[in-house]
Design a protein around this motif. Sequence first.
Motif, PDB file in Angstrom:
ATOM      1  N   TRP A 169       2.130   1.864  -3.482  1.00  0.00           N
ATOM      2  CA  TRP A 169       1.098   2.447  -4.354  1.00  0.00           C
ATOM      3  C   TRP A 169       0.902   3.919  -4.042  1.00  0.00           C
ATOM      4  O   TRP A 169       0.742   4.746  -4.964  1.00  0.00           O
ATOM      5  N   LEU A 170       0.903   4.277  -2.762  1.00  0.00           N
ATOM      6  CA  LEU A 170       0.761   5.684  -2.383  1.00  0.00           C
ATOM      7  C   LEU A 170       1.945   6.509  -2.878  1.00  0.00           C
ATOM      8  O   LEU A 170       1.775   7.642  -3.350  1.00  0.00           O
ATOM      9  N   ALA A 171       3.151   5.947  -2.771  1.00  0.00           N
ATOM     10  CA  ALA A 171       4.329   6.654  -3.258  1.00  0.00           C
ATOM     11  C   ALA A 171       4.261   6.856  -4.768  1.00  0.00           C
ATOM     12  O   ALA A 171       4.589   7.931  -5.284  1.00  0.00           O
ATOM     13  N   HIS A 223       0.832  -1.211   0.000  1.00  0.00           N
ATOM     14  CA  HIS A 223       0.000   0.000   0.000  1.00  0.00           C
ATOM     15  C   HIS A 223       0.862   1.254   0.000  1.00  0.00           C
ATOM     16  O   HIS A 223       0.551   2.231  -0.695  1.00  0.00           O
ATOM     17  N   TRP A 224       1.937   1.234   0.766  1.00  0.00           N
ATOM     18  CA  TRP A 224       2.835   2.387   0.785  1.00  0.00           C
ATOM     19  C   TRP A 224       3.464   2.617  -0.576  1.00  0.00           C
ATOM     20  O   TRP A 224       3.640   3.761  -1.001  1.00  0.00           O
ATOM     21  N   LEU A 239       1.532   7.012  -6.604  1.00  0.00           N
ATOM     22  CA  LEU A 239       0.495   8.007  -6.866  1.00  0.00           C
ATOM     23  C   LEU A 239       1.012   9.412  -6.580  1.00  0.00           C
ATOM     24  O   LEU A 239       0.739  10.356  -7.346  1.00  0.00           O
ATOM     25  N   ALA A 240       1.763   9.563  -5.500  1.00  0.00           N
ATOM     26  CA  ALA A 240       2.315  10.882  -5.168  1.00  0.00           C
ATOM     27  C   ALA A 240       3.283  11.364  -6.240  1.00  0.00           C
ATOM     28  O   ALA A 240       3.276  12.542  -6.622  1.00  0.00           O
TER      29      ALA A 240
END
Length: 347
Positions: free
Chosen positions: A31-33, A28-29, A35-36
Motif C-alpha cells: 500500500w505504501l509503494a 502494508h508495504w 501511494l508513493a
Amino acid sequence: MSDIIDQVTRAGHTVAQRESFLKLAARHWRWLATLAVLVLACCAPFQLAPFRTFQLAMAMIYAIALVGLNLLVGHTGQISLGHGAFFAVGAYTTAVLMDRWDTPYFAALPIAAAVAFVLGFALGVPALRLRGLYLALVTLSIAIFLVPLLKRFETWTGGSMGLTLTKPVAPQWSGLAEDQWLYFLALITTVVCFLLVAGLLRSRVGRAMHAIRDNEVAAEMMGVRTAFYKTLAFAWSAMLAGVAGCVYTWVIAFVSPDSFAVGLSITLLAGLVVGGLGTQWGPLLGGLFVMYVPSFAQDVNQAAPGVIFGLLIIAVMYLAPNGLAGLAGRAARWLEHLLRKGKTNAR
C-alpha cells in the motif's frame, strides 16, 4: 519490515503466526509503494517538459490496454494477438463521435467502451471452440483485416488520411496547461481501470477465471461456467482496450488506420509478457516498456530500431522469465531473506 520480524520472533509466536504477521507487513508495504507511485505520478507533469509529460500519458494509455489484455491472457489463460483491433475500435468510435456529431469527449468514453465490449463479446462466443494457436490465429486475422477495412469506409474514417480532431481544453478552474490536463485525464482513467480490475479479480468472478486458467476441465467439473466466464473475459478485455483507444484519441487528437496495424497487437502482447503475466504491476511496467523502449532503440540506432527492440525483449526474458514484476518480487524476497538472516546472526 526487519523491526516487525524481530518483534514477532522475540514474542515467541508460532511459525504460522509469524507468517501471518509477515503477510500483513508485506501488505502494508504494498500500500505504501502504491501511494508513493501515485504521489510521484501526480507531481510528474509539474516537473517534466511537455513532451515528457506526453510520453508518460501514452505509457498509461498502453497500461490501460494491457490491464485488459492481462485479464484475458494472464488471469483467464486465453490468448489474443488482435488486441490492437479493439484499441482501434475505441479510438475510431471516439474520433467519429467527436468529428461527425460533436459529441463531448467525456460522453464519448462510455460509448467507445460499450462498442468495444459488444465486439469483444461477439468474438468471445465463436472463440469458445478454439484454443492455443488456433485462437491466436483467429485474433491475429482480426488485426490484419482491420486496417484495410478502415481505409475502405473513407466517408466515416477519413480513409488513409485519417481524422484530425481538437484536443480537450483544460477548464479554467484547473489552472493546468493542455498537456497537464490530458495527462491527468489519462492518469485518472488508468487508476479507475486498475481499481475495477483489482476488485473484479478479488471477487467470485476472478476466482472462476483463475480456475479456468489453471485447469479448465477441473473448473468445469467444480461447477464453473467456463463458457460464460471466457466470453466475459474477452468482452471486458476488449472494453478496456476501447477505453485506452478513447483516451489515446484525446491525447493524440488524430487517428489513422496505419497507427493500428498488426504490429500494435504484437507489441502489446510482448509488453505484457515483459511486464509480467498475471501480476498486479505487470501492465504498468509493460506500458512503460512499450512506450520508452522503442524510443530508446531509435536513439541508439535509427537504422535498426526493431533489432534493438527485439534484443532488449530477449534480454529481459532471459534475466526475468516471469517479467519485470516477477523480478521486483524476487528482489523483495531476497531482501527479506537477508533481513531474516541478519537478525538470526545478530542473536
